[in-house]
Enzyme design. Structure first.
Site, PDB file in Angstrom:
ATOM      1  N   GLY A  51     -18.583   7.274  -2.854  1.00 28.22           N
ATOM      2  CA  GLY A  51     -17.439   7.223  -3.776  1.00 28.22           C
ATOM      3  C   GLY A  51     -17.589   6.066  -4.746  1.00 28.22           C
ATOM      4  O   GLY A  51     -18.652   5.437  -4.827  1.00 28.22           O
ATOM      5  N   ASN A  52     -16.525   5.773  -5.459  1.00 24.76           N
ATOM      6  CA  ASN A  52     -16.566   4.753  -6.503  1.00 24.76           C
ATOM      7  C   ASN A  52     -17.156   3.418  -6.031  1.00 24.76           C
ATOM      8  O   ASN A  52     -18.071   2.868  -6.658  1.00 24.76           O
ATOM      9  CB  ASN A  52     -15.130   4.555  -7.029  1.00 24.76           C
ATOM     10  N   LYS A 105       0.865  -1.194   0.000  1.00 24.11           N
ATOM     11  CA  LYS A 105       0.000   0.000   0.000  1.00 24.11           C
ATOM     12  C   LYS A 105       0.888   1.227   0.000  1.00 24.11           C
ATOM     13  O   LYS A 105       2.008   1.207   0.513  1.00 24.11           O
ATOM     14  CB  LYS A 105      -0.894  -0.006   1.249  1.00 24.11           C
ATOM     15  N   GLY A 112     -21.060   6.227   2.406  1.00 22.08           N
ATOM     16  CA  GLY A 112     -20.162   6.636   1.340  1.00 22.08           C
ATOM     17  C   GLY A 112     -20.912   6.815   0.036  1.00 22.08           C
ATOM     18  O   GLY A 112     -22.036   6.309  -0.127  1.00 22.08           O
TER      19      GLY A 112
HETATM   20  N1  GLU Z   1      -7.261  -0.042  -3.430  1.00 18.72           N
HETATM   21  C1  GLU Z   1      -7.976  -1.248  -3.704  1.00 18.72           C
HETATM   22  C2  GLU Z   1      -7.999  -2.141  -2.479  1.00 18.72           C
HETATM   23  O1  GLU Z   1      -7.843  -1.692  -1.358  1.00 18.72           O
HETATM   24  C3  GLU Z   1      -7.469  -1.947  -4.954  1.00 18.72           C
HETATM   25  C4  GLU Z   1      -6.035  -2.335  -4.945  1.00 18.72           C
HETATM   26  C5  GLU Z   1      -5.521  -2.807  -6.282  1.00 18.72           C
HETATM   27  O2  GLU Z   1      -6.266  -2.863  -7.235  1.00 18.72           O
HETATM   28  O3  GLU Z   1      -4.321  -3.123  -6.332  1.00 18.72           O
HETATM   29  O4  GLU Z   1      -8.264  -3.310  -2.583  1.00 18.72           O
END
Ligand code: GLU
Length: 436
Positions: free
Chosen positions: A222-223, A108, A220
């Site tokens: 959002g997307n 992350k 929420g």
């Molecule tokens: N940010 C998204 C998650 O927390 C997607 C991560 C990704 O596609 O690598 O799962």
């Protein structure tokens, strides 16, 4: 487990891991290895602002695990970002990729910034600056970023372009969640929300609940929340409330509509900004009622879907849940429930779909995106959704079957499956020698 206030996010998820490591009889040296990240980096990113001044932002990338494949996980922009928050989200990406059995590890990234305070050009410079600072430890075979809270497909294109510019090469598989037509996969935008509702559909089957007559309340807009709303409605249910942060009012609101929020209204021009804030004027025109921030949690619905930020459901609001009506609690956000609140929801016998299973649809289609980038051949949308549904449904069934068989809480069953898969790879590579 200790009380909410005493633990930060990383300590909370580490404690969950430790508990489940015991359930798996994990070797102690394996546990010691897996409870921390393999690699972390903190960087300073100077950004030229539009007025000619320079602001410097702090950024992070944490690679929790590369045992099953390249580290994988989003890049977030959040004003109060900390290394511990990024560590927590990175370790959860490892379990997420493992529970849906895709060949990727967990990572992350984050930048401590309020994205609403940046212009588009400043956002571009920040994205490019982040790549320049983490370049040495990332790459399509090592660590692959993606969108997360407050980042989007356009940001991913700037990230890809900066990487390509430095590498003097074309490596679209370096980053996923890219815009369609520039290396992105069809269906990536819908993937997280659709995956959540595929899990809800499977939970309904087990609980004998019909979508006709079922209602949902979503935190929420959002997307992720948007596509939860779209799929839940498409299946015949009604989303009667959604909430969002209003940057002008500097507080969150719930918008409710007893007849169900229509996806065509939600997606209409001008209803949402790019951060998922609902325009109050539009809401009024659609007849949606504006209520307080936590009103979404008190709605007498079939399904509650926290789809915003971490720790949204905590000991002070968890008892607002109508436990007579709520049958399914689908964690669309990452870590939306604090340990205290989790205990209450578990004791009430609500069917909990744990975050790293429930919201794995996004990273699953990210994986499809990489596969398509590597082949340089792109699938039609229907094929993406069919493959996504297959992966989400199998993972859901594996987790719930284990939970039923071993009388485990669903969250623990998901952990047990994920931890065993990751430990198997770590041991197989010979990184940690375990007692036979
Ligand atoms: N940010 C998204 C998650 O927390 C997607 C991560 C990704 O596609 O690598 O799962």
């Amino acid at each position: 487990m200790a009380q909410d206030k005493e633990m930060n996010h990383f300590e909370i998820v580490q404690a969950q891991f430790d508990e489940n490591a015991k359930k798996c009889n994990l070797d102690s040296s394996m546990q010691e290895f897996l409870r921390e990240a393999e690699r972390e980096i903190q960087v300073r990113i100077p950004v030229e602002m539009d007025d000619g001044s320079t602001k410097t932002f702090t950024g992070f990338r944490v690679q929790h695990s590369t045992a099953r494949g390249p580290a994988k996980g989003g890049l977030r922009f959040a004003a109060n970002e900390t290394i511990d928050m990024v560590r927590a989200l990175a370790i959860m990406m490892t379990w997420k990729c493992a529970v849906v059995n895709i060949p990727l590890g967990g990572g992350k990234g984050g930048v401590a910034v309020d994205p609403r305070e940046l212009s588009e050009r400043e956002t571009e410079r920040l994205c490019r600056g982040w790549v320049r600072q983490v370049y040495d430890i990332v790459g399509p075979e090592m660590d692959v970023p993606a969108p997360d809270v407050a980042t989007n497909p356009q940001d991913m294109l700037w990230i890809m372009d900066e990487y390509d510019t430095i590498a003097r090469s074309r490596k679209p598989g370096f980053v996923t969640g890219k815009a369609v037509g520039v290396g992105g996969s069809l269906g990536r935008v819908e993937a997280t929300g659709y995956g959540v509702i595929f899990c809800v559909r499977e939970a309904f089957k087990r609980l004998n609940i019909d979508f006709k007559g079922a209602t949902a309340s979503i935190q929420g807009a959002g997307n992720n929340a948007q596509y939860c709303c779209a799929k839940f409605t498409e299946y015949g249910g009604k989303v009667i409330a959604m909430s969002c942060w209003d940057a002008n009012a500097k507080k969150a609101f719930t918008y409710s509509c007893e007849d169900g929020i229509k996806p065509e209204d939600l997606f209409a021009e001008g209803t949402l900004d790019k951060f998922g804030t609902i325009n109050p004027e539009k809401a009024k025109a659609f007849g949606w009622k504006q209520e307080d921030a936590d009103a979404w949690i008190r709605k007498p619905v079939t399904v509650l879907i926290p789809a915003a930020l971490g720790s949204a459901v905590h000991k002070d609001n968890v008892n607002g849940i109508d436990f007579n009506t709520v049958k399914v609690y689908a964690e669309a956000a990452n870590s939306p429930t604090t340990p205290d609140a989790d205990k209450v929801i578990k004791e009430k016998g609500v069917f909990v779909i744990p975050d790293f299973l429930c919201n794995a649809g996004g990273v699953t289609v990210s994986y499809f995106e990489q596969v398509q980038n590597n082949m340089n051949y792109y699938w039609p949308k229907g094929e993406v959704f069919e493959k996504l549904d297959h992966i989400m449904t199998s993972a859901f069934n594996d987790v719930i079957d284990l939970a039923e068989k071993e009388k485990l809480y669903t969250r623990d069953a998901a952990y047990v499956i994920a931890i065993q898969r990751v430990a198997h790879s770590v041991a197989g590579r010979g990184w940690v020698k375990t007692k036979k």
